[in-house]
Design an enzyme around this catalytic site. Structure first.
Site, PDB file in Angstrom:
ATOM      1  N   ASP A  93       0.725  -1.154   0.063  1.00 45.14           N
ATOM      2  CA  ASP A  93      -0.062  -0.064   0.040  1.00 45.14           C
ATOM      3  C   ASP A  93       0.780   1.065   0.079  1.00 45.14           C
ATOM      4  OD1 ASP A  93      -2.260   1.764   0.160  1.00 45.14           O
ATOM      5  OD2 ASP A  93      -2.656   0.971   2.097  1.00 45.14           O
ATOM      6  N   ALA A  94       1.034   1.676  -1.134  1.00 44.10           N
ATOM      7  CA  ALA A  94       1.961   2.936  -1.395  1.00 44.10           C
ATOM      8  C   ALA A  94       1.365   4.145  -1.689  1.00 44.10           C
ATOM      9  CB  ALA A  94       3.177   2.489  -2.221  1.00 44.10           C
ATOM     10  N   LYS A  95       0.204   4.133  -2.597  1.00 46.21           N
ATOM     11  CA  LYS A  95      -0.524   5.151  -3.112  1.00 46.21           C
ATOM     12  C   LYS A  95       0.452   5.948  -4.048  1.00 46.21           C
ATOM     13  CE  LYS A  95      -4.333   4.623   0.182  1.00 46.21           C
ATOM     14  NZ  LYS A  95      -3.603   3.939   0.951  1.00 46.21           N
ATOM     15  N   ARG A  96       1.212   5.581  -4.832  1.00 47.66           N
ATOM     16  CA  ARG A  96       2.322   6.291  -5.434  1.00 47.66           C
ATOM     17  C   ARG A  96       1.398   6.867  -6.835  1.00 47.66           C
ATOM     18  NH1 ARG A  96       5.787   6.484  -1.623  1.00 47.66           N
ATOM     19  NH2 ARG A  96       7.317   4.979  -1.482  1.00 47.66           N
ATOM     20  N   THR A 120      -0.684  -0.235  -4.711  1.00 49.24           N
ATOM     21  CA  THR A 120      -1.829   0.786  -4.923  1.00 49.24           C
ATOM     22  C   THR A 120      -1.262   2.147  -5.423  1.00 49.24           C
ATOM     23  OG1 THR A 120      -1.461   1.710  -2.540  1.00 49.24           O
ATOM     24  CG2 THR A 120      -3.057  -0.039  -2.741  1.00 49.24           C
TER      25      THR A 120
END
Length: 278
Positions: A93-96, A120
């Site tokens: 879960d990094a939401k880059r 993510t």
């Protein structure tokens, strides 16, 4: 085995739609480890060991490690999960969300440094920010679509006047992910459990994509409503997997030395609750 096949296999083997989010906060650790960031690996590894046969996926949140300079502990944890639960896919879960060579570096971080099976991403800057991740065969990419936070309405719920039918932004994104963006069958969507009607709408627009659904447990999402909105038959056949994340409710089920056993009990309860929703 590619990410989609791993999801289906883990779902069948563990009879589960539950994803345990690994969001380590030392201030909430059991009393004997409280406020000790050096115990992040030990804490998370104990949770993994206690729940490995109950989950469809694990989801470590990179910020909880980076904030404590614990990236090395995250690397150790990824290696531990590969040994302890090789059948369970890992979603970083990094939401880059960035362009060009920067996105290439983020993709390398997720898939080469940490060895994640999926990551993510924020798609706000467009498809070219997603493409570098799709160059890794068999890896998964979950695009933020309809998030569980109240501020998601600021953009995701707004209508697009320049798109035929004036869909809401999250609807347009779901259609793109199901269609022209999903070049190799690697895409999934993140949809918050706090909006079951929107989960249902996303599932209508993206019937074959896996849905990563955070917000059950501490964030107040209802497990039964979540499953009923997203479930469309058996994964791997006519519809994508439903991956329902719970983090704090499982991780911090107990502050005592029995924390791992308590985490297992809560994971088992949540898994069975989700299965009942089918």
């Amino acid at each position: 085995m590619n990410f989609i096949d791993m999801l289906s296999a883990a779902e069948r083997q563990n009879q589960s739609m539950l994803c345990v989010g690994l969001d380590p906060e030392p201030a909430k650790f059991p009393h004997h480890w409280r406020n000790d960031p050096s115990k992040i690996y030990d804490f998370c590894a104990a949770i993994v060991d206690a729940t490995a046969d109950l989950v469809i996926a694990f989801k470590p949140q990179i910020a909880y490690f980076a904030a404590h300079r614990a990236e090395d502990q995250l690397e150790r944890l990824m290696a531990h999960m590969r040994v302890r639960a090789p059948q369970v896919p890992i979603i970083l879960d990094a939401k880059r969300g960035d362009i060009g060579s920067t996105a290439e570096q983020y993709a390398k971080e997720a898939f080469e440094r940490y060895g994640a099976d999926a990551v993510t991403l924020s798609p706000f800057m467009g498809f070219d920010t997603v493409q570098p991740y799709l160059r890794y065969p068999g890896k998964g990419v979950f695009l933020l679509c309809r998030t569980s936070n109240p501020g998601g309405d600021d953009f995701q719920f707004q209508r697009l006047a320049d798109v035929e039918g004036q869909p809401r932004l999250f609807e347009h994104l779901a259609s793109l992910a199901q269609g022209p963006w999903n070049l190799n069958g690697q895409l999934g969507l993140v949809v918050g459990a706090t909006y079951p009607e929107e989960i249902r709408r996303v599932r209508e627009l993206a019937p074959t994509l896996p849905l990563l659904i955070p917000g059950v447990g501490a964030q107040g999402g209802d497990a039964k409503s979540t499953v009923q909105a997203g479930w469309r038959g058996q994964a791997g056949k006519t519809a994508g997997s439903v991956i329902v994340n719970s983090s704090r409710a499982v991780l911090y089920a107990s502050a005592g030395p029995d924390f791992a056993q308590a985490a297992r009990a809560e994971a088992l309860r949540t898994r069975d609750l989700l299965n009942a929703g089918r």
